[in-house]
Design a protein around this motif. Structure first.
Motif: not given
Length: 441
Positions: A78-82, A133-134, A138-142, A251-258
């Motif tokens: 749940e914390a991760y999904k935020k 719910g994912v 999914s990508c996340i900033h470390r 490789v490219t992908y969005p992070v920080e909600h785009g």
């Protein structure tokens, strides 16, 4: 996140045994701690630096990784999904990455730089991610993931400025940890989560096991949303892409909600030009050097990376071996045991799997003190899978670079090879693996 400053574990007189010592406050160590806390197992984390920090920027999680987070602790997913970022195009909810040509195909009337090769998707069990719910990727900033993990731990769980040096087992069944500042600490057992440069690894595996360079290094760039969209267009900037080419890939992908697009350009040094100093992990570099190494590549992609790249090359190492992951009451977890290249986007996810399995096994030990039995069972189920990842990940890099013999730039063979590997990574039954390990105890 504000650092927690403590120098020793909290005192609890009613406990008869000392806590489990976790060496390292990175993603692996904190994930293990979250799992142990869920089961009521005492632990304490010893971190060498003065505050929690992670090197690098974006990190990709596949279905196995998010499943592991949910199994460690429901509060963690749940914390991760935020903080997680997904492909913006909902038609690609089940897509991990879209593979494209990074440069023109080397044949007459061949594909052009930027052309689509195929979408790499979860065609086997995409509903597994949806239930959490994912989505498939999914990508996340470390730093955000580190925050999510730390947020589930008590404030006094970590001692900072504790650079681990050695450990000795005592006659009473405990272990004594020694730190560089001359202090010591007593623990019931030790789990080394101190990364690819692990000191715990040398204690467990000996000097013959060490990180080795795989012939590749990476250029990194974190590109603001507006700049990425201007260069690549909205569709490519906001959805994960891998651009394949001869001797390299990007490789490219969005992070920080785009808000940003993370970009990493992997270059494979030709076999007759291997010159990396194994003692160095990064070397200074210039934008002109980047432009030279990626000459002939998709111009808008190369141009935007060249403008925003960090002026360093980051070497890629892995830890491939057959030694046991434990010795006595000392065990290895995550990169200290099985650091891999990032070509399958699964290195951090394997550490999350480790944390789920080991936290549950340690919860079964209780007052009996059967730590070595738990470590032996952990090694039995985790070493084959994690060492196989090291190998498969290295091969995936060669596939993306058109360098794997028998596959080259054949798109059909590339697709088959990668699908076989991603299916293997994503759809391991972790709960069945845990039950197998418990039976071994």
């Amino acid at each position: 996140m504000s650092p927690v400053v403590t120098t020793s574990p909290p005192s609890h007189q009613y406990h008869t045994t000392p806590p489990i010592a976790i060496i390292g406050g990175g993603l692996a160590g904190l994930a293990l701690a979250v799992g142990l806390r869920k089961h009521g197992v005492r632990f304490h984390i010893y971190e060498a630096v003065a505050a929690l920090a992670e090197i690098g920027a974006g990190i990709a999680f596949g279905p196995n990784s998010t499943r592991a987070l949910s199994l460690i602790d429901p509060g963690l997913i749940e914390a991760y999904k935020k903080h997680a970022t997904f492909n913006e195009n909902r038609e690609h909810d089940d897509t991990f990455m879209s593979l494209r040509w990074g440069m023109d195909e080397r044949k007459e009337a061949g594909a052009k730089a930027g052309d689509l090769m195929f979408h790499l998707a979860d065609i086997w069990y995409p509903e597994g991610a949806r239930k959490l719910g994912v989505r498939t990727r999914s990508c996340i900033h470390r730093a955000r993931l580190l925050d999510a993990l730390a947020g589930l731990l008590p404030a006094d769980a970590i001692s900072f400025g504790k650079s681990f040096e050695s450990v000795e087992e005592s006659s009473d069944g405990t272990v004594m940890l020694h730190f560089a500042d001359g202090t010591t600490a007593t623990a019931s057992a030790v789990v080394g989560c101190d990364g690819i440069k692990s000191k715990a690894q040398k204690i467990v595996c000996g000097p013959s096991v060490q990180a080795s360079w795989v012939g590749e290094y990476v250029w990194r760039a974190m590109v603001p949303k507006v700049e990425a969209e201007k260069a690549l267009g909205v569709e490519l900037a906001r959805n994960g892409q891998i651009y394949c080419g001869y001797g390299a890939y990007i490789v490219t992908y969005p992070v920080e909600h785009g808000d940003f697009t993370n970009m990493a350009a992997v270059y494979h040094e030709p076999g007759d030009a291997r010159s990396w100093d194994q003692g160095e992990w990064t070397t200074p570099a210039t934008r002109d050097e980047f432009g030279k190494e990626f000459a002939g590549w998709h111009p808008p992609l190369v141009d935007v990376i060249k403008r925003h790249c960090m002026l360093d090359r980051w070497a890629m190492f892995n830890v491939e071996h057959s030694a046991a992951y434990y010795k006595g009451r000392v065990c290895l977890l995550g990169d200290s045991a099985h650091a891999s290249t990032p070509h399958l986007g699964a290195g951090a996810g394997m550490a999350m799997e480790d944390a789920f399995i080991l936290s549950n096994l340690l919860a079964t030990v209780g007052e009996a003190g059967r730590y070595e039995d738990a470590f032996r069972a952990f090694d039995s189920v985790r070493r084959p899978r994690t060492q196989k990842l090291v190998e498969r990940s290295r091969f995936a890099g060669l596939v993306n670079e058109f360098l794997l013999p028998g596959i080259g730039d054949d798109v059909g063979l590339i697709k088959k090879h990668l699908e076989d590997s991603y299916k293997w990574v994503w759809h391991e039954d972790l709960e069945a693996q845990l039950e197998k390990a418990k039976k071994l105890m």
